[in-house]
Design a protein around this motif. Structure first.
Motif, PDB file in Angstrom:
ATOM      1  N   TYR A 228     -10.475  16.687  -3.277  1.00 16.42           N
ATOM      2  CA  TYR A 228     -11.096  17.155  -2.035  1.00 16.42           C
ATOM      3  C   TYR A 228     -10.464  17.707  -0.903  1.00 16.42           C
ATOM      4  N   LEU A 229      -9.328  16.981  -0.651  1.00 13.52           N
ATOM      5  CA  LEU A 229      -8.294  17.240   0.509  1.00 13.52           C
ATOM      6  C   LEU A 229      -7.020  17.898   0.183  1.00 13.52           C
ATOM      7  N   GLY A 230      -6.738  18.011  -1.074  1.00 13.51           N
ATOM      8  CA  GLY A 230      -5.170  18.576  -1.397  1.00 13.51           C
ATOM      9  C   GLY A 230      -4.379  17.534  -1.090  1.00 13.51           C
ATOM     10  N   LEU A 231      -2.884  17.855  -1.481  1.00 18.18           N
ATOM     11  CA  LEU A 231      -1.827  17.015  -1.202  1.00 18.18           C
ATOM     12  C   LEU A 231      -0.582  17.754  -0.773  1.00 18.18           C
ATOM     13  N   PRO A 232      -0.247  16.948   0.298  1.00 11.54           N
ATOM     14  CA  PRO A 232      -0.671  15.846   1.102  1.00 11.54           C
ATOM     15  C   PRO A 232      -1.766  16.281   2.082  1.00 11.54           C
ATOM     16  N   PHE A 233      -2.345  15.079   2.467  1.00 15.87           N
ATOM     17  CA  PHE A 233      -3.679  15.082   3.534  1.00 15.87           C
ATOM     18  C   PHE A 233      -3.051  14.285   4.762  1.00 15.87           C
ATOM     19  N   ASP A 234      -3.839  14.467   5.833  1.00 19.05           N
ATOM     20  CA  ASP A 234      -3.440  13.903   7.208  1.00 19.05           C
ATOM     21  C   ASP A 234      -3.626  12.455   7.394  1.00 19.05           C
ATOM     22  N   ILE A 235      -4.925  12.003   7.192  1.00 16.82           N
ATOM     23  CA  ILE A 235      -4.951  10.348   7.479  1.00 16.82           C
ATOM     24  C   ILE A 235      -5.722   9.614   6.611  1.00 16.82           C
ATOM     25  N   HIS A 236      -5.192   8.732   5.978  1.00 17.79           N
ATOM     26  CA  HIS A 236      -6.037   7.597   4.820  1.00 17.79           C
ATOM     27  C   HIS A 236      -6.270   6.350   5.931  1.00 17.79           C
ATOM     28  N   CYS A 237      -7.413   5.914   5.844  1.00 23.04           N
ATOM     29  CA  CYS A 237      -7.612   4.728   6.291  1.00 23.04           C
ATOM     30  C   CYS A 237      -8.318   3.667   5.535  1.00 23.04           C
ATOM     31  N   GLY A 238      -8.497   2.419   6.121  1.00 19.94           N
ATOM     32  CA  GLY A 238      -9.122   1.214   5.449  1.00 19.94           C
ATOM     33  C   GLY A 238      -8.635   0.004   5.999  1.00 19.94           C
ATOM     34  N   GLY A 239      -9.332  -1.058   5.640  1.00 17.88           N
ATOM     35  CA  GLY A 239      -9.141  -2.407   6.210  1.00 17.88           C
ATOM     36  C   GLY A 239      -7.569  -2.991   5.967  1.00 17.88           C
ATOM     37  N   ILE A 240      -7.134  -3.901   6.664  1.00 17.96           N
ATOM     38  CA  ILE A 240      -5.879  -4.172   6.412  1.00 17.96           C
ATOM     39  C   ILE A 240      -5.728  -4.907   5.050  1.00 17.96           C
ATOM     40  N   ASP A 241      -6.630  -5.499   4.646  1.00 17.32           N
ATOM     41  CA  ASP A 241      -6.543  -6.109   3.074  1.00 17.32           C
ATOM     42  C   ASP A 241      -6.149  -4.941   2.127  1.00 17.32           C
ATOM     43  N   HIS A 242      -6.288  -3.661   2.403  1.00 18.36           N
ATOM     44  CA  HIS A 242      -6.017  -2.719   1.385  1.00 18.36           C
ATOM     45  C   HIS A 242      -4.301  -2.616   1.568  1.00 18.36           C
ATOM     46  N   ILE A 243      -3.718  -2.853   2.629  1.00 19.02           N
ATOM     47  CA  ILE A 243      -2.383  -2.617   2.548  1.00 19.02           C
ATOM     48  C   ILE A 243      -1.502  -2.983   1.418  1.00 19.02           C
ATOM     49  N   PRO A 244      -1.390  -4.208   1.055  1.00 19.13           N
ATOM     50  CA  PRO A 244      -0.389  -4.581   0.178  1.00 19.13           C
ATOM     51  C   PRO A 244      -0.894  -4.247  -1.465  1.00 19.13           C
ATOM     52  N   VAL A 245      -2.048  -4.050  -1.815  1.00 18.17           N
ATOM     53  CA  VAL A 245      -2.459  -3.650  -3.142  1.00 18.17           C
ATOM     54  C   VAL A 245      -3.048  -2.265  -3.145  1.00 18.17           C
ATOM     55  N   HIS A 246      -4.096  -1.997  -2.795  1.00 20.76           N
ATOM     56  CA  HIS A 246      -4.967  -1.026  -3.018  1.00 20.76           C
ATOM     57  C   HIS A 246      -4.271   0.400  -2.374  1.00 20.76           C
ATOM     58  N   HIS A 247      -3.796   0.434  -1.274  1.00 22.24           N
ATOM     59  CA  HIS A 247      -3.149   1.532  -0.671  1.00 22.24           C
ATOM     60  C   HIS A 247      -1.823   1.563  -1.192  1.00 22.24           C
ATOM     61  N   THR A 248      -0.998   0.650  -1.331  1.00 12.88           N
ATOM     62  CA  THR A 248       0.324   0.543  -2.053  1.00 12.88           C
ATOM     63  C   THR A 248       0.160   1.118  -3.452  1.00 12.88           C
ATOM     64  N   ASN A 249      -0.804   0.862  -4.003  1.00  9.58           N
ATOM     65  CA  ASN A 249      -0.768   1.466  -5.570  1.00  9.58           C
ATOM     66  C   ASN A 249      -1.501   2.898  -5.611  1.00  9.58           C
ATOM     67  N   GLU A 250      -2.272   3.123  -4.627  1.00  5.11           N
ATOM     68  CA  GLU A 250      -2.683   4.489  -4.521  1.00  5.11           C
ATOM     69  C   GLU A 250      -1.197   5.609  -4.004  1.00  5.11           C
TER      70      GLU A 250
END
Ligand code: AMP
Ligand code: ZN
Length: 462
Positions: A228-250
């Protein structure tokens, strides 16, 4: 001053520069729809709404995408345990599809009550299985996957900068994530596709080149944000719990498949805590928006409460603070009603208004400093330095619906009585009965009936 955002990826406050002149692509991780959202979850969505509105206030056109996790999020973030949606279905004797549908609707209702803009694209994981399989195939072709008895896994050792977002650059830390666990080659490896259990039929499952099963939790966000946004896109957000696993893996998936970190800015909000701990469904210490409404705290007062603290600071829930927020919002709306409708033509007031507008823009653009922005607004309203027209412009960012609530009678207790209640509850907690009785008498003199409840002093107007 350009908009400043704290970027988790660089651990610095950065001036925001979009990839395409005035257009911004924003992706915010959505809810896992197996239960009602708690007000901690909702803190995140209020913050992303403020980010969306702040970008618009700064003249950007935003495309906001939010996913709905309706499959694949297991009870342990490390790809173990039950699928949260199927577990919810068993709990409520409904189908997994009904559960996902019911709690998606409940979440959307909460968003509307909190005056959160509906994202431009809301995409469900179950609606994008083809896209996820395609991405896994690409990762397989590039040699980043392996198959074990559980499913198809991402081999984190193949990506040299795995874990950069979480600051896992340090060799000692990295070696810790290299230890093999169960069928995985390394502890940090994660599922891209999980096989359905052999002896139990899942309600949500699909055919794939590797066998019948369902996608892992992280692959949906990589596949759908790119779509929906193409790569790369500007901003990705989430709660801090997403930093070590979910966003790291994304990041790992997209970097491995497409050779690019998916987003330029990674923005994370801190938790809402209950006592010392994070409010969490799994800890069972959570409160929903409906519970607040039952206690006469409006969703917009909750929004006001959230804006009083910077998004990167932890915030502790308390009924007293929420009542004070309700009071504060009611008084802001009441004071707004007595402002001039439009700016007066005298140069003096136009100049003052321009200065206040500048200060407001500076505060909200300073990494979304909502407490500072609220303080500027309150002072300007209290001292009648701005017209309603300017206040409503500010409210386009704050989203407190001041205009709509300006003429409603104030339901809440005046600040003077609230202070007496707080003082009395403190005295009672200290078993200072003499002081407690004196404060009760003062409240009676102000025309209230006073009741002692397990939650403290309650009053009603005679
Ligand atoms: P979930 O529905 O569990 O996938 O979470 C939805 C969002 O809420 C995610 O961005 C989480 O990081 C966020 N979140 C979870 N717990 C809290 C909390 N106590 N305070 C603030 N945000 C939270
Ligand atoms: Zn996500």
């Amino acid at each position: 001053m350009p908009l400043q955002l704290f970027n988790t990826l660089t651990r610095r406050l950065e001036s925001f520069k979009p990839l395409k002149d005035k257009k911004v692509g924003l992706y915010a991780c959505g809810p896992t729809v197996y239960d009602y959202a708690h007000i901690g979850n909702l803190r995140s969505y209020i913050i992303w709404d403020i980010l969306h509105r702040t970008l618009e206030y700064n003249g950007y056109k935003v495309k906001h995408v939010m996913n709905i996790t309706d499959v694949g999020h297991l009870t342990s973030n490390a790809d173990e345990g039950e699928d949260k949606i199927e577990k919810g279905a068993a709990r409520e004797h409904k189908s997994a599809w009904e559960i996902a549908d019911f709690y998606t609707k409940a979440f959307m209702k909460n968003m509307a009550e909190l005056n959160i803009h509906k994202p431009d694209v809301i995409c469900r994981a179950t609606g994008h299985i083809k896209e996820q399989i395609k991405l896994i195939k690409k990762l397989e072709k590039k040699g980043f996957t392996y198959i074990n008895a559980e499913g198809v896994y991402f081999d984190t050792s193949k990506l040299p900068d795995y874990g950069e977002l979480a600051g896992l650059k340090n060799q000692d830390l990295r070696s810790g994530i290299r230890v093999a666990i169960g069928g995985k080659r390394h502890n940090a490896d994660f599922a891209l596709w999980k096989f359905s259990p052999k002896l139990k039929k899942r309600q949500m499952e699909w055919n794939s080149p590797w066998g019948v099963g369902f996608p892992g939790w992280h692959i949906e966000c990589s596949a759908m944000s790119a779509k929906y946004l193409g790569l790369p896109f500007d901003i990705h957000c989430g709660g801090i719990d997403h930093i070590p696993v979910h966003h790291t893996n994304e990041i790992a998936q997209t970097e491995a498949a497409e050779g690019v970190v998916p987003a330029r800015y990674w923005v994370h909000n801190e938790f809402l805590n209950m006592g010392e701990e994070k409010m969490a469904k799994s800890a069972g210490n959570f409160i929903t928006l409906d519970t607040l409404k039952e206690k006469n705290i409006s969703p917009l007062a909750y929004r006001f409460f959230i804006l009083q603290t910077h998004y990167r600071k932890q915030l502790t829930f308390s009924w007293m603070a929420l009542e004070a927020a309700q009071n504060g919002l009611d008084h802001l709306c009441l004071a707004a009603a007595s402002l001039d409708k439009k700016s007066s033509l005298s140069m003096h007031s136009v100049e003052i208004e321009e200065k206040i507008k500048e200060k407001f823009l500076k505060a909200i653009s300073d990494d979304m400093d909502t407490p500072a922005a609220l303080a500027i607004v309150w002072e300007a309203v209290k001292e009648k330095k701005i017209s309603q027209k300017i206040l409503f412009e500010f409210d386009k960012v704050l989203g407190l619906k001041i205009k709509e609530n300006m003429d409603k009678p104030v339901q809440s207790i005046p600040i003077s009585a609230r202070a007496l209640i707080d003082e009395r509850d403190t005295a009672r907690a200290a078993k200072n009965w003499k002081k407690s009785d004196e404060l009760r008498d003062e409240l009676i003199k102000l025309g209230y009936t006073v009741m002692d409840t397990p939650k403290g002093t309650k009053i009603t107007k005679n």
